[in-house]
Design a protein around this motif. Sequence first.
Motif, PDB file in Angstrom:
ATOM      1  N   TRP A   1       0.831  -1.043   0.093  1.00 17.70           N
ATOM      2  CA  TRP A   1      -0.063  -0.053  -0.054  1.00 17.70           C
ATOM      3  C   TRP A   1       1.027   1.450  -0.023  1.00 17.70           C
ATOM      4  CZ3 TRP A   1      -4.085   2.434  -1.198  1.00 17.70           C
ATOM      5  CH2 TRP A   1      -4.472   3.538  -0.564  1.00 17.70           C
ATOM      6  N   VAL A   2       0.714   2.158  -1.051  1.00 18.33           N
ATOM      7  CA  VAL A   2       1.686   3.347  -1.296  1.00 18.33           C
ATOM      8  C   VAL A   2       0.363   4.552  -1.116  1.00 18.33           C
ATOM      9  CG1 VAL A   2       2.846   4.819  -2.400  1.00 18.33           C
ATOM     10  CG2 VAL A   2       3.288   2.425  -2.465  1.00 18.33           C
ATOM     11  N   PRO A   3       0.546   5.239   0.072  1.00 18.07           N
ATOM     12  CA  PRO A   3      -0.596   6.218   0.113  1.00 18.07           C
ATOM     13  C   PRO A   3      -0.426   7.238  -0.698  1.00 18.07           C
ATOM     14  CG  PRO A   3       0.515   6.059   2.305  1.00 18.07           C
ATOM     15  CD  PRO A   3       1.439   5.235   1.295  1.00 18.07           C
ATOM     16  N   ALA A   4      -1.586   7.980  -0.862  1.00 18.11           N
ATOM     17  CA  ALA A   4      -1.384   9.190  -2.072  1.00 18.11           C
ATOM     18  C   ALA A   4      -0.326  10.092  -1.884  1.00 18.11           C
ATOM     19  CB  ALA A   4      -2.966   9.946  -2.074  1.00 18.11           C
ATOM     20  N   ALA A   5      -0.014  10.770  -2.972  1.00 18.37           N
ATOM     21  CA  ALA A   5       1.181  11.565  -2.925  1.00 18.37           C
ATOM     22  C   ALA A   5       2.530  11.243  -2.336  1.00 18.37           C
ATOM     23  CB  ALA A   5       0.773  12.922  -2.189  1.00 18.37           C
ATOM     24  N   MET A   6       2.803   9.807  -2.159  1.00 17.30           N
ATOM     25  CA  MET A   6       3.905   9.347  -1.561  1.00 17.30           C
ATOM     26  C   MET A   6       4.840   9.175  -2.867  1.00 17.30           C
ATOM     27  SD  MET A   6       5.694   8.085   0.912  1.00 17.30           S
ATOM     28  CE  MET A   6       4.596   7.580   2.534  1.00 17.30           C
TER      29      MET A   6
ATOM     30  N   LEU B   1      -4.202  -1.399  -8.382  1.00 19.83           N
ATOM     31  CA  LEU B   1      -5.665  -0.681  -7.868  1.00 19.83           C
ATOM     32  C   LEU B   1      -5.215   0.849  -7.336  1.00 19.83           C
ATOM     33  CD1 LEU B   1      -7.809  -3.222  -6.253  1.00 19.83           C
ATOM     34  CD2 LEU B   1      -7.682  -2.694  -8.465  1.00 19.83           C
ATOM     35  N   TYR B   2      -5.809   1.844  -7.808  1.00 20.39           N
ATOM     36  CA  TYR B   2      -5.744   3.220  -7.279  1.00 20.39           C
ATOM     37  C   TYR B   2      -7.078   3.635  -6.583  1.00 20.39           C
ATOM     38  CZ  TYR B   2      -2.013   3.166 -10.966  1.00 20.39           C
ATOM     39  OH  TYR B   2      -0.902   2.965 -11.411  1.00 20.39           O
ATOM     40  N   LEU B   3      -7.027   3.839  -5.520  1.00 24.85           N
ATOM     41  CA  LEU B   3      -8.041   4.056  -4.631  1.00 24.85           C
ATOM     42  C   LEU B   3      -8.116   5.559  -4.492  1.00 24.85           C
ATOM     43  CD1 LEU B   3      -7.584   1.245  -2.078  1.00 24.85           C
ATOM     44  CD2 LEU B   3      -8.653   0.979  -4.242  1.00 24.85           C
ATOM     45  N   ASP B   4      -9.411   5.998  -4.386  1.00 30.13           N
ATOM     46  CA  ASP B   4      -9.777   7.518  -4.242  1.00 30.13           C
ATOM     47  C   ASP B   4      -9.663   7.704  -2.737  1.00 30.13           C
ATOM     48  OD1 ASP B   4     -12.104   6.690  -2.668  1.00 30.13           O
ATOM     49  OD2 ASP B   4     -13.266   7.035  -4.205  1.00 30.13           O
ATOM     50  N   ARG B   5      -9.498   9.110  -2.397  1.00 26.23           N
ATOM     51  CA  ARG B   5      -9.062   9.468  -1.052  1.00 26.23           C
ATOM     52  C   ARG B   5     -10.062   8.733   0.210  1.00 26.23           C
ATOM     53  NH1 ARG B   5      -5.092  12.742  -0.473  1.00 26.23           N
ATOM     54  NH2 ARG B   5      -4.409  13.938  -2.121  1.00 26.23           N
ATOM     55  N   ALA B   6     -11.351   8.470  -0.028  1.00 27.87           N
ATOM     56  CA  ALA B   6     -12.246   8.108   0.505  1.00 27.87           C
ATOM     57  C   ALA B   6     -11.843   6.561   1.059  1.00 27.87           C
ATOM     58  CB  ALA B   6     -13.744   8.234   0.245  1.00 27.87           C
ATOM     59  N   ALA B   7     -11.722   5.845  -0.048  1.00 31.49           N
ATOM     60  CA  ALA B   7     -11.355   4.281   0.159  1.00 31.49           C
ATOM     61  C   ALA B   7      -9.836   4.364   0.711  1.00 31.49           C
ATOM     62  CB  ALA B   7     -11.424   3.766  -0.967  1.00 31.49           C
ATOM     63  N   GLY B   8      -9.016   5.102   0.168  1.00 31.01           N
ATOM     64  CA  GLY B   8      -7.713   4.871   0.547  1.00 31.01           C
ATOM     65  C   GLY B   8      -7.359   5.276   1.995  1.00 31.01           C
TER      66      GLY B   8
ATOM     67  N   LEU C   1      -8.751   4.639   4.492  1.00 32.58           N
ATOM     68  CA  LEU C   1      -8.986   3.492   5.475  1.00 32.58           C
ATOM     69  C   LEU C   1      -7.599   2.388   5.378  1.00 32.58           C
ATOM     70  CD1 LEU C   1     -12.463   2.311   4.313  1.00 32.58           C
ATOM     71  CD2 LEU C   1     -11.815   3.686   6.208  1.00 32.58           C
ATOM     72  N   LEU C   2      -6.944   2.684   4.492  1.00 27.24           N
ATOM     73  CA  LEU C   2      -5.710   1.974   4.567  1.00 27.24           C
ATOM     74  C   LEU C   2      -4.560   2.553   5.354  1.00 27.24           C
ATOM     75  CD1 LEU C   2      -5.739   0.124   1.180  1.00 27.24           C
ATOM     76  CD2 LEU C   2      -6.452  -0.722   3.588  1.00 27.24           C
ATOM     77  N   GLY C   3      -4.713   3.930   5.888  1.00 23.70           N
ATOM     78  CA  GLY C   3      -3.544   4.604   6.387  1.00 23.70           C
ATOM     79  C   GLY C   3      -2.686   5.542   5.535  1.00 23.70           C
ATOM     80  N   ASP C   4      -2.003   6.164   6.182  1.00 24.41           N
ATOM     81  CA  ASP C   4      -0.871   7.195   5.786  1.00 24.41           C
ATOM     82  C   ASP C   4       0.670   6.570   5.419  1.00 24.41           C
ATOM     83  OD1 ASP C   4      -3.150   9.090   5.534  1.00 24.41           O
ATOM     84  OD2 ASP C   4      -2.738   9.707   7.822  1.00 24.41           O
ATOM     85  N   HIS C   5       0.915   5.436   6.053  1.00 21.54           N
ATOM     86  CA  HIS C   5       2.182   5.132   5.696  1.00 21.54           C
ATOM     87  C   HIS C   5       2.161   3.608   4.849  1.00 21.54           C
ATOM     88  CE1 HIS C   5       3.615   7.497   8.829  1.00 21.54           C
ATOM     89  NE2 HIS C   5       2.603   7.246   9.400  1.00 21.54           N
ATOM     90  N   CYS C   6       3.462   3.447   4.256  1.00 27.57           N
ATOM     91  CA  CYS C   6       3.480   2.125   3.324  1.00 27.57           C
ATOM     92  C   CYS C   6       3.289   1.128   4.339  1.00 27.57           C
ATOM     93  CB  CYS C   6       4.764   2.102   2.694  1.00 27.57           C
ATOM     94  SG  CYS C   6       4.975   3.308   1.399  1.00 27.57           S
ATOM     95  N   ARG C   7       2.751   0.052   3.837  1.00 38.05           N
ATOM     96  CA  ARG C   7       2.523  -1.259   4.576  1.00 38.05           C
ATOM     97  C   ARG C   7       2.471  -2.273   3.591  1.00 38.05           C
ATOM     98  NH1 ARG C   7      -3.426  -0.789   6.472  1.00 38.05           N
ATOM     99  NH2 ARG C   7      -2.984  -2.732   7.682  1.00 38.05           N
TER     100      ARG C   7
END
Length: 257
Positions: free
Chosen positions: A65-70, A85-92, A94-100
């Motif tokens: 998982w790579v957050p938006a703008a990373m 898969l590229y997830l919009d901000r609402a969906a993304g 839920l997966l957090g602001d850090h790579c996992r």
Amino acid sequence: MSHSRQRAGSATAWPATALTKNYPKGCLIPRHRHKRGQLIYAASGVMQVTTREGIWIVPPQRSLWVPAAMPHEIHMEGHVAVRTLYLDRAAGSLLGDHCRILAITDLLRELILAMVGAYGARDAQRMHMMLPLLLHELHGADESAIHIPTPSDPRLRKVCGRLLADPSRTDTLDQLAQQVGASSRTLARLFESELKMSFVRWRQHVRLARALSRLNAGASIKSVARDAGYASCSAFCVMFRQVMGITPTGYGRRMIA
């Protein structure tokens, strides 16, 4: 024509978009970023993804998982089949602001592939229906520890650079400290404070990263263990199972499956 298909060309119609691409060995995707968060899945092959949070190894049956703008760059360790898969901000969100790094179950694998297929068919309605289940499964997915954090201290950067260049090196922390003009106590403290892990564990992750690439290329477990700096196959297999949750033999079978 359904309402979802009428709106399929509009970016706002899609909670997720997708990309399917196969890359040759050694391919490098230069540093870049995306407005949407990415779930990068290695259907086959091994990727090395570098971000400001460190180096992430993505083998088959794992996703990153790579957050938006990373900002990130991707190096293909072998021939790699990437499904993203590229997830919009609402969906993304839920997966957090850090790579996992997330383990991909059979259900998650099928969901990712089905969502990629839905995007290819421009079926936004199907995508909307599958997304909640995908997010639910990702939320409960096991996190893998195949992460090589990178330091900022110049002495620690030199040590880490030498081990990254040659993971089979058997230098002790005392020997490495002498080479960079620091005490072993200082280096040990820096590993814990900057990288949040011990020297031994950090080098273990580096060796595992090299091992995954070699196994993916078809090398024998014996040669992989030797090149990773292990005196015996059994010691290597213990380490591999501790981190990956599977033996090297089981990992090889899963790559073929």
